[in-house]
Design a protein around this motif. Structure first.
Motif, short mmCIF file in Angstrom:
data_model
loop_
_atom_site.label_atom_id
_atom_site.label_comp_id
_atom_site.label_asym_id
_atom_site.label_seq_id
_atom_site.Cartn_x
_atom_site.Cartn_y
_atom_site.Cartn_z
N CYS A 60 0.86 -1.17 0.00
CA CYS A 60 0.00 0.00 0.00
C CYS A 60 0.90 1.23 0.00
N GLN A 61 0.70 2.09 -0.98
CA GLN A 61 1.48 3.33 -1.07
C GLN A 61 0.52 4.50 -0.92
N ILE A 62 0.90 5.46 -0.07
CA ILE A 62 0.08 6.64 0.17
C ILE A 62 0.90 7.86 -0.21
N HIS A 63 0.34 8.68 -1.07
CA HIS A 63 0.96 9.92 -1.53
C HIS A 63 0.07 11.07 -1.07
N LEU A 64 0.60 11.89 -0.16
CA LEU A 64 -0.17 13.00 0.40
C LEU A 64 0.39 14.33 -0.10
N THR A 65 -0.46 15.19 -0.60
CA THR A 65 -0.08 16.52 -1.02
C THR A 65 -0.68 17.49 -0.02
N THR A 66 0.18 18.31 0.59
CA THR A 66 -0.28 19.22 1.63
C THR A 66 -0.22 20.66 1.15
N ASP A 67 -0.83 21.52 1.93
CA ASP A 67 -0.89 22.94 1.59
C ASP A 67 0.45 23.63 1.83
N GLY A 68 1.04 23.42 3.00
CA GLY A 68 2.26 24.14 3.31
C GLY A 68 3.42 23.27 3.75
N LEU A 69 3.19 21.96 3.84
CA LEU A 69 4.23 21.08 4.37
C LEU A 69 4.97 20.30 3.30
N GLY A 70 4.54 20.38 2.06
CA GLY A 70 5.20 19.63 0.99
C GLY A 70 4.44 18.36 0.67
N THR A 71 5.16 17.39 0.13
CA THR A 71 4.58 16.12 -0.28
C THR A 71 5.17 15.00 0.56
N VAL A 72 4.33 14.08 0.97
CA VAL A 72 4.77 12.93 1.76
C VAL A 72 4.35 11.66 1.03
N VAL A 73 5.30 10.75 0.82
CA VAL A 73 5.02 9.46 0.19
C VAL A 73 5.53 8.37 1.11
N VAL A 74 4.65 7.46 1.50
CA VAL A 74 5.03 6.33 2.35
C VAL A 74 4.44 5.06 1.75
N HIS A 75 5.03 3.93 2.10
CA HIS A 75 4.46 2.65 1.69
C HIS A 75 4.73 1.60 2.75
N ALA A 76 3.92 0.56 2.73
CA ALA A 76 4.08 -0.57 3.64
C ALA A 76 3.68 -1.83 2.91
#
Length: 120
Positions: A60-76
């Motif tokens: 499972c890969q999660i790609h989060l786009t935020t307003d002021g914190l940047g982009t976070v990509v994690v997987h498990a």
């Protein structure tokens, strides 16, 4: 927050995919409820790494786009899809909280020279 859920499987598993998508969306909204003001988009992708052979292969890969914190990509990667989703959500929430705290924490001030009465 816009949520995109992808699971590349054949049309024969459409009922399972619909159920998994509902679970994934509900879990994502629950875990990210505190930071929903920061999130613009969340993309969740499930894939079976080695196909029907079995084993620990649900990623499972999660790609989060935020307003002021940047982009976070994690997987498990876990044996079951829901376990992989929960592990990835835990990592994503932890990463977002760390970024949020880092942004809120003021930069350290440089040490000031201490003047004593004897040096004056």
């Amino acid at each position: 927050m816009q949520i995109l859920i992808e699971s590349p499987r054949g049309p024969e598993a459409s009922a399972d995919i619909a159920q998994w998508r509902a679970v994934a969306e509900r879990r994502l909204r629950f875990v990210m409820r505190r930071l929903r003001g920061e999130l613009l988009q969340a993309q969740v992708r499930l894939e079976d790494v080695n196909g029907p052979r079995g084993g620990i292969d649900q990623r499972c890969q999660i790609h989060l786009t935020t307003d002021g914190l940047g982009t976070v990509v994690v997987h498990a990667t876990r044996r079951h899809a829901t376990q992989a989703l929960d592990a990835a959500l835990k990592r994503a929430a932890h990463a977002l909280v760390r970024l949020w705290q880092k942004q809120r924490r003021p930069a350290r001030q440089p040490l000031r020279a201490v003047t004593t009465a004897a040096s004056l």
